[in-house]
Scaffold this motif. Structure first.
Motif, short mmCIF file in Angstrom:
data_model
loop_
_atom_site.label_atom_id
_atom_site.label_comp_id
_atom_site.label_asym_id
_atom_site.label_seq_id
_atom_site.Cartn_x
_atom_site.Cartn_y
_atom_site.Cartn_z
N MET A 38 0.85 -1.17 0.00
CA MET A 38 0.00 0.00 0.00
C MET A 38 0.89 1.23 0.00
N THR A 39 0.62 2.16 -0.91
CA THR A 39 1.35 3.41 -0.98
C THR A 39 0.45 4.51 -0.42
N CYS A 40 0.94 5.25 0.58
CA CYS A 40 0.12 6.25 1.25
C CYS A 40 0.74 7.63 1.12
N VAL A 41 -0.13 8.63 1.01
CA VAL A 41 0.26 10.05 0.93
C VAL A 41 -0.55 10.78 1.99
N GLU A 42 0.13 11.60 2.78
CA GLU A 42 -0.55 12.39 3.81
C GLU A 42 -1.38 13.47 3.14
N ILE A 43 -2.68 13.57 3.49
CA ILE A 43 -3.53 14.57 2.87
C ILE A 43 -4.01 15.63 3.87
N SER A 44 -3.95 15.33 5.19
CA SER A 44 -4.43 16.30 6.16
C SER A 44 -3.91 16.00 7.55
N ASP A 45 -3.65 17.06 8.32
CA ASP A 45 -3.35 16.95 9.75
C ASP A 45 -4.59 17.35 10.51
N LEU A 46 -4.89 16.62 11.55
CA LEU A 46 -6.05 16.96 12.39
C LEU A 46 -5.60 17.67 13.63
#
Length: 68
Positions: free
Chosen positions: A60-68
């Motif tokens: 699985m390749t993941c990209v950060e889209i948001s910080d909470l």
């Protein structure tokens, strides 16, 4: 001396506990795409990150889209 040693040990143990992280939510967007939420326990606060993940075979390749 003994009191400062106990205080230092207590502070170090709280710091080690404060770095826990876990994946709390996985939501399927389509056949191979997912949104994954990871929360982390900071020293005095909790914060999180949302990742957009694409499944390719066994990886699985993941990209950060948001910080909470």
């Amino acid at each position: 001396m003994k009191r400062s040693l106990i205080f230092g040990l207590l502070l170090a143990s709280l710091g080690a506990i404060g770095c826990q992280g876990s994946y709390t939510s996985i939501r399927q967007i389509d056949g191979t795409r997912y949104h994954v939420t990871r929360t982390k326990q900071g020293f005095f606060k909790t914060y999180g990150t949302v990742f957009d993940c694409q499944a390719k075979g066994d990886a699985m390749t993941c990209v950060e889209i948001s910080d909470l």
